[in-house]
Every structure is written in C-alpha cells, then in structure tokens.
Design a protein around this motif. Structure first.
Motif, PDB file in Angstrom:
ATOM      1  N   VAL A 241     -16.097  30.249   2.002  1.00  0.00           N
ATOM      2  CA  VAL A 241     -15.385  31.316   1.302  1.00  0.00           C
ATOM      3  C   VAL A 241     -14.338  30.694   0.376  1.00  0.00           C
ATOM      4  CG1 VAL A 241     -15.754  33.049   3.098  1.00  0.00           C
ATOM      5  CG2 VAL A 241     -13.725  31.596   3.192  1.00  0.00           C
ATOM      6  N   ALA A 242     -13.900  31.463  -0.602  1.00  0.00           N
ATOM      7  CA  ALA A 242     -12.847  31.006  -1.522  1.00  0.00           C
ATOM      8  C   ALA A 242     -11.727  32.032  -1.515  1.00  0.00           C
ATOM      9  CB  ALA A 242     -13.404  30.835  -2.929  1.00  0.00           C
ATOM     10  N   VAL A 243     -10.492  31.549  -1.632  1.00  0.00           N
ATOM     11  CA  VAL A 243      -9.330  32.441  -1.659  1.00  0.00           C
ATOM     12  C   VAL A 243      -8.401  32.050  -2.799  1.00  0.00           C
ATOM     13  CG1 VAL A 243      -9.437  32.849   0.827  1.00  0.00           C
ATOM     14  CG2 VAL A 243      -7.975  31.044  -0.031  1.00  0.00           C
ATOM     15  N   GLY A 244      -7.522  32.979  -3.161  1.00  0.00           N
ATOM     16  CA  GLY A 244      -6.515  32.704  -4.179  1.00  0.00           C
ATOM     17  C   GLY A 244      -7.089  32.675  -5.577  1.00  0.00           C
ATOM     18  N   ASP A 245      -6.382  31.991  -6.480  1.00  0.00           N
ATOM     19  CA  ASP A 245      -6.741  31.947  -7.896  1.00  0.00           C
ATOM     20  C   ASP A 245      -8.079  31.262  -8.155  1.00  0.00           C
ATOM     21  OD1 ASP A 245      -4.305  33.098  -8.278  1.00  0.00           O
ATOM     22  OD2 ASP A 245      -3.384  31.382  -9.266  1.00  0.00           O
ATOM     23  N   VAL A 246      -8.553  30.463  -7.221  1.00  0.00           N
ATOM     24  CA  VAL A 246      -9.807  29.741  -7.437  1.00  0.00           C
ATOM     25  C   VAL A 246     -11.024  30.656  -7.292  1.00  0.00           C
ATOM     26  CG1 VAL A 246     -10.111  28.982  -5.047  1.00  0.00           C
ATOM     27  CG2 VAL A 246     -11.004  27.596  -6.896  1.00  0.00           C
ATOM     28  N   ALA A 247     -10.887  31.778  -6.597  1.00  0.00           N
ATOM     29  CA  ALA A 247     -12.008  32.697  -6.373  1.00  0.00           C
ATOM     30  C   ALA A 247     -12.256  33.566  -7.604  1.00  0.00           C
ATOM     31  CB  ALA A 247     -11.722  33.571  -5.158  1.00  0.00           C
ATOM     32  N   ARG A 248     -13.500  33.607  -8.064  1.00  0.00           N
ATOM     33  CA  ARG A 248     -13.904  34.522  -9.137  1.00  0.00           C
ATOM     34  C   ARG A 248     -14.849  35.540  -8.514  1.00  0.00           C
ATOM     35  NH1 ARG A 248     -16.682  32.695 -13.869  1.00  0.00           N
ATOM     36  NH2 ARG A 248     -17.899  31.432 -12.456  1.00  0.00           N
TER      37      ARG A 248
ATOM     38  N   ALA B 100     -19.502  44.396 -13.029  1.00  0.00           N
ATOM     39  CA  ALA B 100     -20.102  43.311 -12.253  1.00  0.00           C
ATOM     40  C   ALA B 100     -19.701  41.923 -12.758  1.00  0.00           C
ATOM     41  CB  ALA B 100     -21.623  43.453 -12.277  1.00  0.00           C
ATOM     42  N   THR B 101     -18.749  41.853 -13.677  1.00  0.00           N
ATOM     43  CA  THR B 101     -18.306  40.564 -14.219  1.00  0.00           C
ATOM     44  C   THR B 101     -17.351  39.888 -13.235  1.00  0.00           C
ATOM     45  OG1 THR B 101     -18.479  41.430 -16.464  1.00  0.00           O
ATOM     46  CG2 THR B 101     -17.156  39.443 -16.156  1.00  0.00           C
ATOM     47  N   ALA B 102     -17.671  38.657 -12.845  1.00  0.00           N
ATOM     48  CA  ALA B 102     -16.792  37.898 -11.940  1.00  0.00           C
ATOM     49  C   ALA B 102     -15.593  37.374 -12.728  1.00  0.00           C
ATOM     50  CB  ALA B 102     -17.552  36.741 -11.306  1.00  0.00           C
ATOM     51  N   ARG B 103     -14.391  37.616 -12.185  1.00  0.00           N
ATOM     52  CA  ARG B 103     -13.157  37.186 -12.845  1.00  0.00           C
ATOM     53  C   ARG B 103     -12.196  36.592 -11.817  1.00  0.00           C
ATOM     54  NH1 ARG B 103     -14.178  42.359 -14.894  1.00  0.00           N
ATOM     55  NH2 ARG B 103     -14.480  42.406 -17.135  1.00  0.00           N
ATOM     56  N   ARG B 104     -11.328  35.700 -12.302  1.00  0.00           N
ATOM     57  CA  ARG B 104     -10.204  35.234 -11.488  1.00  0.00           C
ATOM     58  C   ARG B 104      -9.080  36.241 -11.640  1.00  0.00           C
ATOM     59  NH1 ARG B 104      -8.327  30.025 -13.794  1.00  0.00           N
ATOM     60  NH2 ARG B 104      -6.783  30.230 -12.182  1.00  0.00           N
ATOM     61  N   VAL B 105      -8.372  36.492 -10.556  1.00  0.00           N
ATOM     62  CA  VAL B 105      -7.213  37.385 -10.609  1.00  0.00           C
ATOM     63  C   VAL B 105      -5.997  36.543 -10.248  1.00  0.00           C
ATOM     64  CG1 VAL B 105      -6.137  39.457  -9.684  1.00  0.00           C
ATOM     65  CG2 VAL B 105      -8.618  39.365  -9.962  1.00  0.00           C
ATOM     66  N   GLU B 106      -5.093  36.397 -11.198  1.00  0.00           N
ATOM     67  CA  GLU B 106      -3.916  35.553 -10.993  1.00  0.00           C
ATOM     68  C   GLU B 106      -2.692  36.431 -10.814  1.00  0.00           C
ATOM     69  OE1 GLU B 106      -3.626  32.484 -13.955  1.00  0.00           O
ATOM     70  OE2 GLU B 106      -5.799  32.340 -14.081  1.00  0.00           O
ATOM     71  N   ARG B 107      -2.439  36.817  -9.588  1.00  0.00           N
ATOM     72  CA  ARG B 107      -1.261  37.609  -9.246  1.00  0.00           C
ATOM     73  C   ARG B 107      -0.641  37.009  -7.999  1.00  0.00           C
ATOM     74  NH1 ARG B 107      -4.421  42.386  -9.485  1.00  0.00           N
ATOM     75  NH2 ARG B 107      -3.983  42.663  -7.292  1.00  0.00           N
ATOM     76  N   TRP B 108       0.621  37.259  -7.795  1.00  0.00           N
ATOM     77  CA  TRP B 108       1.352  36.682  -6.673  1.00  0.00           C
ATOM     78  C   TRP B 108       0.760  37.081  -5.325  1.00  0.00           C
ATOM     79  CZ3 TRP B 108       3.552  39.971  -3.182  1.00  0.00           C
ATOM     80  CH2 TRP B 108       3.640  41.313  -3.574  1.00  0.00           C
ATOM     81  N   CYS B 109       0.117  38.227  -5.205  1.00  0.00           N
ATOM     82  CA  CYS B 109      -0.384  38.711  -3.920  1.00  0.00           C
ATOM     83  C   CYS B 109      -1.827  38.309  -3.632  1.00  0.00           C
ATOM     84  CB  CYS B 109      -0.246  40.223  -3.843  1.00  0.00           C
ATOM     85  SG  CYS B 109      -1.138  41.075  -5.157  1.00  0.00           S
ATOM     86  N   ILE B 110      -2.547  37.761  -4.595  1.00  0.00           N
ATOM     87  CA  ILE B 110      -3.963  37.457  -4.401  1.00  0.00           C
ATOM     88  C   ILE B 110      -4.223  36.425  -3.302  1.00  0.00           C
ATOM     89  CG2 ILE B 110      -5.911  36.288  -5.571  1.00  0.00           C
ATOM     90  CD1 ILE B 110      -5.829  39.303  -5.967  1.00  0.00           C
ATOM     91  N   PRO B 111      -3.423  35.371  -3.137  1.00  0.00           N
ATOM     92  CA  PRO B 111      -3.726  34.437  -2.043  1.00  0.00           C
ATOM     93  C   PRO B 111      -3.763  35.108  -0.665  1.00  0.00           C
ATOM     94  CG  PRO B 111      -2.223  33.407  -3.577  1.00  0.00           C
ATOM     95  CD  PRO B 111      -2.336  34.857  -4.000  1.00  0.00           C
ATOM     96  N   THR B 112      -2.812  35.967  -0.367  1.00  0.00           N
ATOM     97  CA  THR B 112      -2.824  36.612   0.946  1.00  0.00           C
ATOM     98  C   THR B 112      -3.875  37.714   1.022  1.00  0.00           C
ATOM     99  OG1 THR B 112      -0.995  38.032   0.247  1.00  0.00           O
ATOM    100  CG2 THR B 112      -0.429  36.081   1.526  1.00  0.00           C
TER     101      THR B 112
END
Length: 111
Positions: free
Chosen positions: A16-23, A31-43
């Motif tokens: 599995v992938a977590v945080g900013d590295v996950a698309r 259906a477009t895979a994107r990175r989400v860069e927000r302060w709460c995404i890692p948790t």
C-alpha cells in the motif's frame, strides 16, 4: 505510486502507499489518479491503507469503501509587512467539501 481505490499499489496487491506519494482516483470526481498534497493526507491515507493491508495479510478483501478524502483548504491573507497596520487585520479563507464550477465564494473579515 499509482494506487487503486483501496490504496494498493498497482501490480503489488500486498503493498500500500500513503501520503503524498500515493496517486489515486477520487470517486467524487473521475477516474484520473492524482496526488493530493494536503496536511491531513498522510493520516487519512494511513488509516485506510492499514485496513487494506491487514485484510490482504489475512487473505481477505477489505470491506472499506473507496478512499475519497474530503476536499478542504485554508489561507490567511495578510497585508504585506510594508503596509501600515491600519490597513486591517487581513482575511482568512477556508472551505471543506466540494463545489460546482462557476459557483461563487466570499471572504469574510476575521472576527
């Protein structure tokens, strides 16, 4: 790393992938895979990915719904340092959830 809706890395069902590295694709949008860069995404991604990984290691499928984080932001807008304080305290913008394109918004003064 491109992931499915359970945050499994494509081609590696027990990773599995977590945080900013996950698309990942957000089912709220498309259906477009994107990175989400927000302060709460890692948790947020960690909790979802943990359920997925525990199920995979037990030889089961996760029963968690597709990962769909709630969109949010905030921004403090202050006058530049060179502007005298009498210019005002500034403004704060914040939002949670989605909105349709073309709908308006407004900034309210700090209280």
């Amino acid at each position: 790393m491109r992931c499915d809706s359970a945050l499994r890395v494509e081609g590696a069902p027990r990773v599995v992938a977590v945080g900013d590295v996950a698309r990942f694709a957000d089912p709220r949008y498309d259906a477009t895979a994107r990175r989400v860069e927000r302060w709460c995404i890692p948790t947020d991604t960690a909790g979802h990915a943990a359920r997925t990984l525990v199920a995979a290691l037990a030889g089961e499928e996760s029963d968690a719904p597709a990962f769909a984080p709630l969109p949010s932001f905030w921004s403090d807008q202050r006058p530049p340092a060179a502007v005298p304080r009498r210019a005002g305290p500034g403004r704060r913008g914040a939002a949670a959830g989605g909105r349709r394109p073309g709908t308006g918004g407004r900034l309210l003064p700090d209280r």
